[in-house]
Write a protein that holds these residues in place. Sequence first.
Motif, PDB file in Angstrom:
ATOM      1  N   ASP A 110       0.816  -1.209   0.000  1.00 36.81           N
ATOM      2  CA  ASP A 110       0.000   0.000   0.000  1.00 36.81           C
ATOM      3  C   ASP A 110       0.853   1.264   0.000  1.00 36.81           C
ATOM      4  O   ASP A 110       0.498   2.257  -0.642  1.00 36.81           O
ATOM      5  N   ARG A 114       0.564   4.187  -2.858  1.00 40.84           N
ATOM      6  CA  ARG A 114       0.297   5.583  -2.533  1.00 40.84           C
ATOM      7  C   ARG A 114       1.388   6.508  -3.072  1.00 40.84           C
ATOM      8  O   ARG A 114       1.101   7.579  -3.610  1.00 40.84           O
ATOM      9  N   ARG A 118       1.114   9.347  -6.282  1.00 39.70           N
ATOM     10  CA  ARG A 118       1.510  10.744  -6.138  1.00 39.70           C
ATOM     11  C   ARG A 118       2.546  11.142  -7.178  1.00 39.70           C
ATOM     12  O   ARG A 118       2.503  12.249  -7.708  1.00 39.70           O
TER      13      ARG A 118
END
Length: 124
Positions: A110, A114, A118
């Motif tokens: 995860d 993430r 970005r």
Amino acid sequence: MDEALKKKLRKDPNGLLTYEYIANNIDKVDGIMPELIDNIIAVDKTGQFVVSTARYLNAIDAKKYADSIDKLVKVAIEKDREHVYLGDLAASIWGPDYKEHAAELSAADDNFRRIYKRLYPVGM
């Protein structure tokens, strides 16, 4: 962590003092690592030294410091709003070819997902 060290590191203006303390004393900070990690998170406003610490601990012993690295990576995602340090973090943690493995890394981790979202918001 003794009170003198706590007092000194609380005055750390940006995380550099805490990072240097960890790096210069890595052989004797295991017992206070959670406090050191909490301190660097509290004082580093941009994520620069949070990322540097995660990269350093990963290079020293990724398994031994896995909990600290995970916490630092999560915080780095939030603090590095300009994405100045996240690319280097991704390459250090998941390898310089992380982009080639983005789909599988995203499915398994995860934090990676993430960071990747970005850095590359258009998608994989």
